[in-house]
Design a protein around this motif. Structure first.
Motif, short mmCIF file in Angstrom:
data_model
loop_
_atom_site.label_atom_id
_atom_site.label_comp_id
_atom_site.label_asym_id
_atom_site.label_seq_id
_atom_site.Cartn_x
_atom_site.Cartn_y
_atom_site.Cartn_z
N ARG A 46 -8.92 -4.40 -4.93
CA ARG A 46 -7.91 -4.06 -5.94
C ARG A 46 -8.60 -3.36 -7.12
NH1 ARG A 46 -3.25 -6.96 -8.71
NH2 ARG A 46 -3.38 -8.59 -7.14
N ASP A 86 -3.96 -0.27 -7.79
CA ASP A 86 -4.02 0.25 -6.42
C ASP A 86 -4.88 -0.65 -5.55
OD1 ASP A 86 -2.46 2.54 -5.91
OD2 ASP A 86 -3.83 3.82 -7.05
N ARG A 110 1.75 1.84 -1.63
CA ARG A 110 2.12 1.16 -2.86
C ARG A 110 3.50 0.55 -2.75
NH1 ARG A 110 0.07 6.59 -5.89
NH2 ARG A 110 -2.05 5.93 -6.45
N SER A 111 3.66 -0.64 -3.30
CA SER A 111 4.98 -1.29 -3.30
C SER A 111 5.83 -0.77 -4.45
CB SER A 111 4.83 -2.81 -3.39
OG SER A 111 4.12 -3.18 -4.56
N ASN A 131 1.81 -1.11 -7.92
CA ASN A 131 1.96 -2.44 -7.30
C ASN A 131 2.27 -3.56 -8.30
OD1 ASN A 131 1.33 -1.48 -4.62
ND2 ASN A 131 -0.81 -1.36 -5.29
#
Length: 341
Positions: A46, A86, A110-111, A131
């Motif tokens: 992350r 990210d 990516r959400s 995210n």
């Protein structure tokens, strides 16, 4: 004998040798190819901060082997933005040892993406974080004065990105925030308040638990003070408000993530404007849920602007169906629509 056939055999041999000599390849003998390696041995991490082309990445999050690694961007990603939040794939030296450097070769899907533009006329979007699932909007009750229009813009950006908004009012010891909060009475938003020496860290931490929350706010509203209270070793710089202009100074210059329990808070630099040039005007209504209920009765293609005929929103507000705050909500909504038209 023709002059065409009168050639010395020695000259033939000389030129034959010259023509047979291969030209050296200055870039080596390996053939060029567009096929990239699959990097099946890559590890995922992350991104928690970005600084001048270097990315700090948390590898092995939540495991005993969790550690930080420094990475650069692979050349094939040079046209893609890599931002805080990210999830990326790393190759190379991912040990995190001093002097080590890994390479980011992939960005995981990516959400959510929180974006903004320089102004409403600029359609070039700038990704702020990826995210996140919550937005913590920090506003001061006074010094600097609260700006409901800026909060409206944050709300539009949050709903456009699919983030759940939370409103945090600071400096309530200087002014009563009731009149300011009346602007958002029609929205179902969680509100947290704090005064001098009374930061509700436990309440805020509970709201952050299990979430990735991006904190946004005007310069000088106390956002970095709140982050320092939640994460004592964050040491985010704290600015002062100019007594002449009433504006806060930009103290946080980078976007960085901090762990709060089992959640994350992403602190962003303070801004005085938040462009929405990338947002589809049709999505603005999502942040005004009270108006969206009325809009269900609008005719097809209704613009909801003051000159729109038979607009159910305006009719409902005139009838008082949204109470005393209805006209304020409608005014804010139409101002945003007009700025993007």
């Amino acid at each position: 004998m023709s002059w065409l056939t009168d050639v010395d055999d020695d000259d033939d041999d000389k030129y034959a040798d010259y023509e047979a000599r291969s030209r050296p390849n200055p870039k080596g003998n390996r053939a060029r190819t567009k096929i990239r390696p699959e990097h099946n041995d890559a590890v995922t991490g992350r991104v928690f901060t970005v600084d001048r082309g270097r990315y700090s990445v948390l590898v092995g999050e939540g495991t005993p082997e969790e550690h930080e690694a420094t990475a650069s961007r692979a050349s094939e990603l040079r046209k893609q933005a890599i931002v805080t939040g990210d999830y990326v794939d790393l190759v190379g030296d991912t040990s995190g040892d001093e002097g080590s450097l890994s390479r980011i070769v992939r960005i995981q899907p990516r959400s959510t993406i929180l974006r903004r533009s320089a102004d409403d006329s600029d359609e070039v979007e700038r990704i702020i974080v990826a995210n996140a699932d919550q937005m913590l909007i920090v506003v001061a009750a006074a010094n600097p004065e609260p700006r409901p229009r800026l909060v409206d813009r944050y709300l539009v950006a949050a709903f456009d990105a699919g983030l759940e908004p939370i409103l945090c009012i600071t400096k309530t010891d200087l002014a009563d925030p009731a009149s300011f909060l009346a602007n958002f009475a029609g929205l179902d938003i969680t509100v947290v308040t704090s005064g001098f020496g009374a930061m509700p860290t436990d309440e805020i931490a509970a709201l952050l638990a299990g979430h990735t929350t991006v904190a946004v706010g005007h310069s000088g509203v106390g956002k970095s003070t709140m982050v320092n209270a939640l994460v004592p070793d964050a040491n985010r710089a704290i600015g002062r408000v100019n007594t002449v202009t009433g504006r806060g100074r930009h103290t946080s210059s980078s976007t960085i993530s901090y762990r709060v329990g089992d959640g994350w808070i992403i602190d962003t630099p303070g801004v005085r404007s938040f462009g929405l040039g990338h947002v589809n005007p049709d999505n603005i209504l999502k942040s005004f849920t009270d108006l969206a209920v009325l809009a269900m009765d609008c005719p097809r293609g209704c613009t909801h602007l003051p000159d729109a005929p038979d607009c159910a929103i305006m009719e409902g507000v005139e009838e008082g169906r949204l109470g005393e705050t209805g006209k304020l909500r409608l005014d804010s909504f139409q101002r945003l629509l007009a700025s993007l038209a």
